[in-house]
Design a protein around this motif. Structure first.
Motif, short mmCIF file in Angstrom:
data_model
loop_
_atom_site.label_atom_id
_atom_site.label_comp_id
_atom_site.label_asym_id
_atom_site.label_seq_id
_atom_site.Cartn_x
_atom_site.Cartn_y
_atom_site.Cartn_z
N ALA A 29 14.63 -22.07 -47.39
CA ALA A 29 14.30 -22.24 -46.06
C ALA A 29 12.76 -21.86 -46.08
N ASP A 30 12.10 -22.25 -45.15
CA ASP A 30 10.68 -21.85 -45.04
C ASP A 30 10.39 -20.80 -44.47
N LEU A 31 9.67 -19.83 -45.14
CA LEU A 31 9.34 -18.27 -44.97
C LEU A 31 8.13 -17.90 -44.17
N GLY A 32 7.43 -19.15 -44.00
CA GLY A 32 5.93 -19.17 -43.33
C GLY A 32 5.99 -18.13 -42.11
N ALA A 33 7.03 -18.32 -41.22
CA ALA A 33 6.82 -17.70 -40.08
C ALA A 33 7.07 -16.29 -40.03
N LEU A 34 7.94 -16.02 -41.17
CA LEU A 34 8.12 -14.50 -41.36
C LEU A 34 7.06 -13.95 -42.02
N ALA A 35 6.35 -14.36 -42.89
CA ALA A 35 5.28 -13.72 -43.76
C ALA A 35 3.91 -13.90 -42.47
N ALA A 36 3.94 -14.72 -41.82
CA ALA A 36 2.81 -14.62 -40.84
C ALA A 36 2.93 -13.44 -39.72
N LYS A 37 4.04 -12.93 -39.69
CA LYS A 37 4.19 -11.62 -38.75
C LYS A 37 3.97 -10.35 -39.66
N ALA A 38 3.76 -10.53 -40.99
CA ALA A 38 3.54 -9.25 -41.99
C ALA A 38 2.34 -8.67 -41.65
N ASP A 39 2.40 -7.34 -41.72
CA ASP A 39 1.11 -6.56 -41.47
C ASP A 39 0.92 -5.87 -42.92
N ALA A 40 -0.16 -6.42 -44.03
CA ALA A 40 -0.20 -5.96 -45.27
C ALA A 40 -0.90 -4.44 -45.14
N ALA A 41 -1.04 -4.20 -44.00
CA ALA A 41 -1.75 -2.75 -43.96
C ALA A 41 -0.48 -1.89 -44.31
N ALA A 42 0.58 -2.12 -44.10
CA ALA A 42 1.69 -1.39 -44.55
C ALA A 42 1.97 -1.10 -45.98
N LEU A 43 1.22 -1.99 -46.83
CA LEU A 43 1.33 -1.73 -48.34
C LEU A 43 0.40 -0.80 -48.69
N PRO A 44 0.59 0.15 -49.74
CA PRO A 44 -0.34 0.92 -50.62
C PRO A 44 -1.53 0.29 -51.25
N ALA A 45 -2.62 1.06 -51.02
CA ALA A 45 -3.99 0.24 -51.57
C ALA A 45 -3.73 -0.43 -52.75
N PHE A 46 -3.39 0.09 -53.61
CA PHE A 46 -3.21 -0.34 -55.08
C PHE A 46 -2.51 -2.09 -55.06
N LEU A 47 -1.69 -2.16 -54.16
CA LEU A 47 -0.93 -3.43 -54.28
C LEU A 47 -1.68 -4.35 -53.17
N ARG A 48 -2.18 -3.68 -52.14
CA ARG A 48 -3.14 -4.60 -51.42
C ARG A 48 -4.22 -5.16 -52.22
N ALA A 49 -4.88 -4.42 -52.92
CA ALA A 49 -6.06 -5.04 -53.83
C ALA A 49 -5.46 -5.97 -54.89
N ARG A 50 -4.24 -5.80 -55.30
CA ARG A 50 -3.79 -6.76 -56.18
C ARG A 50 -3.51 -8.09 -55.53
N LEU A 51 -3.18 -7.99 -54.27
CA LEU A 51 -2.87 -9.32 -53.49
C LEU A 51 -4.09 -9.99 -53.07
N GLU A 52 -5.26 -8.98 -52.95
CA GLU A 52 -6.50 -9.70 -52.52
C GLU A 52 -6.99 -10.25 -53.73
N ALA A 53 -6.81 -9.72 -55.11
CA ALA A 53 -7.27 -10.47 -56.12
C ALA A 53 -6.60 -11.69 -56.39
N LEU A 54 -5.33 -11.70 -55.87
CA LEU A 54 -4.55 -13.01 -56.21
C LEU A 54 -5.17 -13.98 -55.34
N THR A 55 -5.44 -13.66 -54.25
CA THR A 55 -6.04 -14.88 -53.02
C THR A 55 -7.22 -15.22 -53.55
N ALA A 56 -8.24 -14.23 -54.11
CA ALA A 56 -9.59 -14.67 -54.57
C ALA A 56 -9.50 -15.66 -55.76
N SER A 57 -8.42 -15.40 -56.51
CA SER A 57 -8.41 -16.16 -57.80
C SER A 57 -7.68 -17.45 -57.43
N GLY A 58 -7.44 -17.68 -56.12
CA GLY A 58 -7.03 -19.09 -55.81
C GLY A 58 -5.59 -19.49 -56.09
#
Ligand code: PLP
Length: 361
Positions: A332-361
């Protein structure tokens, strides 16, 4: 009602269950094109990727028994543990919310991929409280803390693999038996699944053992677990021990007794560098499955499971036998759920890892 309750009506009053899956029984389909490419003549798939239109895969079957027990005990909150991209944690978040329970997820590091990120965001979108720890070593303390709060929480075993969760895959095995009995599918000689916390393989083994009493063609059926975690966590022994626990639960609740689980083999050579690390053979067979059948697999579980199947089924002694792949990944498609996410709820170290992943494409 579950097939287990139809078989043993006494269980109905003694074991809690609630319906979460809207896609069961899942169909069994022939994979003729993939089989041809892999050199496996009789290859079939049980479409457990479609157990639920909300969130399919293997976890929902386990949660039907686990969350029902949490509710029976009057709990309003559940706590569970998994890796960042845990399908089990995500399924717990989604289905706990669906039955009015709050969920806290204690999540541990794993190789970060787009799939892992999507699951993590969906956890938040589903309204779960995420406690992301920096290492496996700190998970027990974080879990203990999460369990201490109020209202009193119900602990859901990792992967949903306790005696109750295992019943979810006893049920899946009974579905396979029904399909065989109805002539809708051939009796498999081998049933393949990824083995992580082992509840899926254990339930299949116990359920096939039970089903063989009525469908003799299943008597020689073997469960092949493809290990996707270190040996200490998944083995034929662990599968057997969980199957016995689930068998005892059934017997004590007035269900069938003395069930001999189906034979179990656990393949250890498809893990690669470790849990969550993709393997070349897994990537290759996943690409073939997509091209041949449109099947979507991920690299942590299902690609390794299919790689295990491809190698095991190709052995000359197993040619011409019937091989059934249990597809345990949500479709099943999880797009709608992910769109509701507030990444600010994650600790900074993990947010940084997610951002690095996005930046690396
Ligand atoms: C997609 C998928 N397949 C298979 C498994 C393995 O199931 P089990 O943990 O019951 O061994 C998991 C467990 O997390 C999973 O997420």
């Amino acid at each position: 009602l579950p097939l287990l309750f139809e078989r043993a009506p006494a269980l109905r009053d003694r074991i809690a269950w609630l319906r979460l899956a809207d896609g069961t029984p899942t169909p069994i389909e022939r994979l003729a094109r993939l089989g041809e490419r892999l050199g496996i003549e009789r290859l079939f798939v049980k479409r457990d990727d479609r157990t639920s239109a909300v969130y399919g895969g293997n976890k929902v079957r386990k949660l039907e028994w686990i969350l029902a027990e949490a509710r029976r005990r009057g709990r309003r909150r559940v706590v569970t543990v998994g890796a960042w991209g845990s399908h089990h944690a995500l399924a717990t978040a989604i289905f706990a919310r669906a039955v009015g329970l709050d969920a806290t997820l204690v999540l541990t590091p794993q190789p970060l991929t787009p799939h892992v990120r999507a699951n993590l965001l969906a956890d938040l979108g589903a309204g779960a409280r995420v406690v992301a720890v920096r290492s496996l070593a700190t998970a027990p303390l974080a879990t203990a803390r999460a369990l201490l709060g109020r209202p009193r929480a119900f602990f859901v075993a990792p992967g949903g693999s306790d005696a109750r969760g295992t019943l979810g895959y006893v049920e899946c095995a009974l579905e396979i038996a029904e399909a065989v009995r109805a002539g809708a599918a051939p009796a498999p000689d081998f049933v393949y699944v990824a083995a992580g916390t082992c509840g899926t393989a254990a339930g299949l083994a116990l359920g096939l053992g039970l089903a063989a009493r009525e469908v003799p063609a299943l008597a020689a059926c073997e469960v092949v677990g493809v290990r996707v975690v270190p040996r200490a966590l998944a083995s034929a022994r662990r599968v057997g021990s969980l199957a016995r626990k689930a068998a005892r639960l059934l017997e004590r609740a007035g269900g069938p007794g003395g069930i001999a689980p189906a034979r179990v083999t656990v393949l250890g050579e498809h893990l690669g560098a470790g849990y969550g690390h993709a393997t070349e053979e897994g990537r290759a067979v996943a690409a073939t499955a997509r091209a041949a059948e449109g099947l979507a697999l991920e690299t942590t579980y299902t690609a390794k499971a299919l790689a295990g199947l491809a190698a095991f089924a190709a052995a000359p002694a197993r040619r011409g036998r019937t091989h059934l792949f249990v597809h345990t990944l949500n479709a099943a498609d999880l797009g709608a759920l992910a769109a509701k996410a507030d990444a600010a709820a994650l600790p900074a170290f993990l947010r940084a890892r997610l951002e690095a992943l996005t930046a690396s494409g």
